[in-house]
Motif scaffolding. Structure first.
Motif, PDB file in Angstrom:
ATOM      1  N   ARG A 420     -10.641 -11.074  35.031  1.00  0.00           N
ATOM      2  CA  ARG A 420     -12.418 -10.662  35.125  1.00  0.00           C
ATOM      3  C   ARG A 420     -12.455 -10.372  33.429  1.00  0.00           C
ATOM      4  NH1 ARG A 420     -14.450  -5.777  39.291  1.00  0.00           N
ATOM      5  NH2 ARG A 420     -15.815  -6.823  38.076  1.00  0.00           N
ATOM      6  N   ILE A 421     -11.425  -9.675  33.068  1.00  0.00           N
ATOM      7  CA  ILE A 421     -11.711  -9.619  31.167  1.00  0.00           C
ATOM      8  C   ILE A 421     -12.583 -11.098  31.084  1.00  0.00           C
ATOM      9  CG2 ILE A 421     -10.341  -8.846  29.149  1.00  0.00           C
ATOM     10  CD1 ILE A 421      -8.946  -7.272  30.772  1.00  0.00           C
ATOM     11  N   ARG A 422     -11.141 -12.205  31.265  1.00  0.00           N
ATOM     12  CA  ARG A 422     -11.466 -13.754  30.668  1.00  0.00           C
ATOM     13  C   ARG A 422     -13.181 -13.854  31.279  1.00  0.00           C
ATOM     14  NH1 ARG A 422     -11.180 -18.879  32.141  1.00  0.00           N
ATOM     15  NH2 ARG A 422     -10.331 -20.056  30.684  1.00  0.00           N
ATOM     16  N   ASP A 423     -13.180 -13.513  31.931  1.00  0.00           N
ATOM     17  CA  ASP A 423     -14.449 -13.965  32.428  1.00  0.00           C
ATOM     18  C   ASP A 423     -15.870 -13.167  31.658  1.00  0.00           C
ATOM     19  OD1 ASP A 423     -13.418 -15.348  34.102  1.00  0.00           O
ATOM     20  OD2 ASP A 423     -13.765 -15.050  35.882  1.00  0.00           O
ATOM     21  N   ALA A 424     -15.815 -12.345  31.848  1.00  0.00           N
ATOM     22  CA  ALA A 424     -16.646 -10.715  31.028  1.00  0.00           C
ATOM     23  C   ALA A 424     -16.820 -11.833  29.601  1.00  0.00           C
ATOM     24  CB  ALA A 424     -16.541  -9.578  30.909  1.00  0.00           C
ATOM     25  N   MET A 425     -15.729 -12.105  29.029  1.00  0.00           N
ATOM     26  CA  MET A 425     -15.612 -12.790  27.213  1.00  0.00           C
ATOM     27  C   MET A 425     -16.282 -13.994  27.423  1.00  0.00           C
ATOM     28  SD  MET A 425     -12.195 -11.327  26.286  1.00  0.00           S
ATOM     29  CE  MET A 425     -12.132 -11.909  24.220  1.00  0.00           C
ATOM     30  N   LEU A 426     -16.126 -14.774  28.042  1.00  0.00           N
ATOM     31  CA  LEU A 426     -16.766 -15.818  28.179  1.00  0.00           C
ATOM     32  C   LEU A 426     -18.024 -15.995  28.493  1.00  0.00           C
ATOM     33  CD1 LEU A 426     -14.036 -18.293  29.978  1.00  0.00           C
ATOM     34  CD2 LEU A 426     -14.506 -18.379  27.464  1.00  0.00           C
ATOM     35  N   ALA A 427     -18.262 -14.644  28.974  1.00  0.00           N
ATOM     36  CA  ALA A 427     -20.243 -14.235  29.515  1.00  0.00           C
ATOM     37  C   ALA A 427     -20.896 -14.439  27.641  1.00  0.00           C
ATOM     38  CB  ALA A 427     -19.820 -13.792  30.354  1.00  0.00           C
ATOM     39  N   GLN A 428     -19.966 -14.021  27.143  1.00  0.00           N
ATOM     40  CA  GLN A 428     -20.702 -13.456  25.641  1.00  0.00           C
ATOM     41  C   GLN A 428     -21.159 -14.066  24.355  1.00  0.00           C
ATOM     42  OE1 GLN A 428     -21.338  -9.901  26.420  1.00  0.00           O
ATOM     43  NE2 GLN A 428     -20.861 -10.534  28.181  1.00  0.00           N
ATOM     44  N   ARG A 429     -21.509 -14.200  23.819  1.00  0.00           N
ATOM     45  CA  ARG A 429     -21.788 -15.109  22.335  1.00  0.00           C
ATOM     46  C   ARG A 429     -21.400 -14.131  21.332  1.00  0.00           C
ATOM     47  NH1 ARG A 429     -25.182 -18.510  22.738  1.00  0.00           N
ATOM     48  NH2 ARG A 429     -26.266 -18.972  20.333  1.00  0.00           N
ATOM     49  N   ARG A 430     -21.843 -13.200  21.321  1.00  0.00           N
ATOM     50  CA  ARG A 430     -20.982 -12.250  19.882  1.00  0.00           C
ATOM     51  C   ARG A 430     -19.993 -11.041  20.453  1.00  0.00           C
ATOM     52  NH1 ARG A 430     -23.190 -11.901  14.749  1.00  0.00           N
ATOM     53  NH2 ARG A 430     -25.149 -13.805  14.527  1.00  0.00           N
ATOM     54  N   ILE A 431     -19.216 -10.840  20.218  1.00  0.00           N
ATOM     55  CA  ILE A 431     -17.609 -10.055  20.667  1.00  0.00           C
ATOM     56  C   ILE A 431     -17.284  -9.775  19.373  1.00  0.00           C
ATOM     57  CG2 ILE A 431     -15.735  -9.428  21.477  1.00  0.00           C
ATOM     58  CD1 ILE A 431     -16.319 -11.980  23.068  1.00  0.00           C
ATOM     59  N   LEU A 432     -17.173  -7.958  19.483  1.00  0.00           N
ATOM     60  CA  LEU A 432     -17.224  -7.216  18.411  1.00  0.00           C
ATOM     61  C   LEU A 432     -15.596  -6.548  18.782  1.00  0.00           C
ATOM     62  CD1 LEU A 432     -17.866  -6.403  14.981  1.00  0.00           C
ATOM     63  CD2 LEU A 432     -17.474  -3.745  15.998  1.00  0.00           C
ATOM     64  N   LEU A 433     -14.373  -7.456  17.996  1.00  0.00           N
ATOM     65  CA  LEU A 433     -12.785  -6.773  18.248  1.00  0.00           C
ATOM     66  C   LEU A 433     -12.210  -5.786  17.317  1.00  0.00           C
ATOM     67  CD1 LEU A 433     -10.450  -7.114  20.217  1.00  0.00           C
ATOM     68  CD2 LEU A 433      -9.588  -8.569  17.470  1.00  0.00           C
ATOM     69  N   VAL A 434     -11.840  -4.558  17.653  1.00  0.00           N
ATOM     70  CA  VAL A 434     -11.134  -3.718  16.994  1.00  0.00           C
ATOM     71  C   VAL A 434      -9.195  -3.368  17.703  1.00  0.00           C
ATOM     72  CG1 VAL A 434     -10.676  -1.276  17.121  1.00  0.00           C
ATOM     73  CG2 VAL A 434     -13.538  -2.161  17.591  1.00  0.00           C
ATOM     74  N   THR A 435      -9.319  -3.644  16.425  1.00  0.00           N
ATOM     75  CA  THR A 435      -7.904  -3.624  16.405  1.00  0.00           C
ATOM     76  C   THR A 435      -6.723  -3.527  15.322  1.00  0.00           C
ATOM     77  OG1 THR A 435      -6.087  -5.766  17.153  1.00  0.00           O
ATOM     78  CG2 THR A 435      -7.657  -6.517  15.644  1.00  0.00           C
ATOM     79  N   ASP A 436      -5.544  -3.394  15.565  1.00  0.00           N
ATOM     80  CA  ASP A 436      -4.739  -3.053  14.170  1.00  0.00           C
ATOM     81  C   ASP A 436      -4.138  -3.889  12.989  1.00  0.00           C
ATOM     82  OD1 ASP A 436      -3.999  -0.433  15.432  1.00  0.00           O
ATOM     83  OD2 ASP A 436      -2.482  -1.338  16.854  1.00  0.00           O
ATOM     84  N   ALA A 437      -4.689  -2.993  12.037  1.00  0.00           N
ATOM     85  CA  ALA A 437      -3.996  -3.778  10.816  1.00  0.00           C
ATOM     86  C   ALA A 437      -3.251  -4.880  10.977  1.00  0.00           C
ATOM     87  CB  ALA A 437      -4.606  -3.875   9.432  1.00  0.00           C
ATOM     88  N   PRO A 438      -2.857  -6.234  10.819  1.00  0.00           N
ATOM     89  CA  PRO A 438      -1.170  -6.833  10.387  1.00  0.00           C
ATOM     90  C   PRO A 438      -0.571  -5.804  10.080  1.00  0.00           C
ATOM     91  CG  PRO A 438      -2.240  -8.099   9.999  1.00  0.00           C
ATOM     92  CD  PRO A 438      -3.580  -6.924   9.755  1.00  0.00           C
TER      93      PRO A 438
END
Length: 479
Positions: A420-438
């Motif tokens: 479901r996460i994959r399907d929801a992401m593929l339905a978006q035109r823009r995604i803002l990702l919040v993650t850790d710096a390397p």
């Protein structure tokens, strides 16, 4: 008949280290309004209702339940600020420093008490955690109080009320963090070293047993939540270098105290308090990795006592030949220690002293978000940024989230299935990702996290990327 001129009362010795510790704790308390991930957990849980906190504890973080409820009350009374978050730790360590001073004065004189109490808050680990919105400094204060009570009881002031206070203090510390129960074998070593009689042993066993019995339900319950600490690395020889140095310094302080015979002394109190928790946690970690210095922060009270013993011995050595100069020896040595540790003290009070800063990246989120943009957190625990600063994420749709943290009784919510996460992401035109710096990221092996990373890599392209204080905000557009 001549009138008697009243003599001025001497300032209690414990007050000087307590105020000194309080002053150092208040210095740079906000850390430039930064907040790192462990403190963010305290912040967002303390904002929940008492019922909501209890519901969460059934699933996660029960080991910190009492602390969360305490912070919930303080946030209700004084509001959610970094001062409210961290001031209890500063006050607690001031209490611990006062206890070290009283114990040191009773067992080795005023200079040993003053030196030990003043040295406590200069220790690097103490400077780190007494400005932290977590329970470890509170446990250290309880350890100081319980050790002072034990010294008082061994000194001949044997009263049931003090034993009850001892049991209650140990229990409260265990409810804040049950690793503090390692203080009991340390106190047992003190009893054996000081030659305690059968009556003293019996009363200590009764008080200790009551404290353990009170904490046992929590210990058993939290054993089912051990997955929370699965990230702690296995114990290695390299990890024992720091404890070995502490034990070497503490051992020197014990030798200077001349711990001959079966008597109550700085050595018989301080060395077990330092060594037993360190070695005990190391032994436990051979079976299950749990060795983190903050779990046994209270053991540094023993080190402070032994440093006080060294300072007191130095004064006694100098006094016969230079009586006037001996009065300035401890202040001068402490001033030198402050100067030598100043770069580290400044570093501990900067946002970069922590792994990350939850709040620093919110400015980038506000700037990069646009209407219709979705947000994804990788790993899901990075949702803590939204939980402590929800206004920055207004208008962003959290497409991976199935149940909110409060509704699910969890720290960071429950995410949808990988598909479901994959399907929801593929339905978006823009995604803002919040993650850790390397540099701050841990390897993520969960299926959800692998799906998030794969979709962004295969179907999106980076159009904006910012990194600040251990966090990373990346804006993706569909290819």
């Amino acid at each position: 008949m001549p009138s008697r001129i009243p003599t001025p009362r001497r300032v209690p010795l414990w007050l000087v280290p307590a105020l000194w510790t309080l002053g150092l704790g208040l210095w740079g308390l906000s850390r430039q309004d930064s907040l790192w991930r462990d403190e963010a957990a305290t912040w967002q849980v303390a904002l929940r209702s008492a019922a909501g906190i209890r519901a969460m504890l059934a699933h996660v973080d029960a080991v910190h339940g009492l602390y969360y409820l305490l912070m919930h009350g303080l946030f209700d009374w004084f509001g959610p600020t970094t001062t409210t978050l961290r001031l209890p730790s500063v006050l607690a360590m001031a209490v611990a420093a006062g206890c070290v001073a009283v114990i040191g004065e009773r067992l080795a004189g005023r200079w040993a008490g003053l030196g030990g109490g003043m040295a406590l808050c200069l220790l690097p680990a103490v400077q780190f955690y007494f400005q932290e919105g977590r329970p470890y400094a509170l446990v250290a204060a309880g350890a100081g109080v319980s050790t002072l009570l034990l010294v008082t009881l061994l000194g001949g002031r044997d009263r049931w009320g003090r034993w009850a206070a001892y049991a209650g203090t140990v229990l409260v510390c265990a409810l804040l963090n049950w690793f503090s129960l390692l203080i009991l074998p340390a106190h047992a070593a003190t009893l054996a070293w000081s030659g305690a009689g059968r009556r003293m042993w019996a009363r200590w066993a009764a008080a200790s047993g009551a404290a353990v019995a009170g904490a046992l339900p929590l210990v058993l319950f939290t054993s089912g939540q051990s997955k929370q600490v699965s990230w702690i690395p296995p114990l290695t020889w390299h990890m024992m270098i720091g404890p070995a140095v502490l034990l070497a310094v503490g051992g020197l302080g014990a030798l200077v105290d001349r711990p001959g015979g079966r008597r109550l002394s700085i050595a018989s109190v301080g060395l077990p308090l330092l060594a037993v928790p360190q070695l005990g946690l190391a032994a436990v970690s051979l079976e299950k990795p749990l060795f983190l210095d903050r779990y046994i922060l209270f053991s540094l009270l023993g080190l402070a006592l032994l440093i006080g013993s060294l300072l007191g011995a130095a004064v006694r050595a100098v006094a016969p030949r230079f009586p006037a100069a001996s009065r300035w020896l401890v202040p001068v040595l402490l001033a030198c220690a402050v100067a030598a540790l100043l770069p580290q003290s400044l570093a501990k009070r900067s946002p970069s002293s922590r792994v990350d800063d939850v709040l620093a990246m919110t400015a980038d989120v506000r700037r990069m978000k646009e209407p219709g943009t979705a947000v994804v957190f990788l790993p899901g625990a990075r949702r803590d940024a939204r939980l402590v600063s929800p206004e920055a994420f207004t208008g962003l749709r959290d497409i991976a989230l199935a149940r909110s943290p409060r509704a699910s009784g969890t720290l960071n919510g429950v995410e949808a299935s990988p598909a479901r996460i994959r399907d929801a992401m593929l339905a978006q035109r823009r995604i803002l990702l919040v993650t850790d710096a390397p540099g701050a990221a841990r390897p993520e092996n969960g299926r959800r996290e692998r799906v998030k990373a794969a979709v962004l890599r295969d179907y999106f392209t980076v159009i904006g990327d910012e990194r600040v204080r251990g966090r990373r905000v990346t804006l993706y557009a569909r290819k």
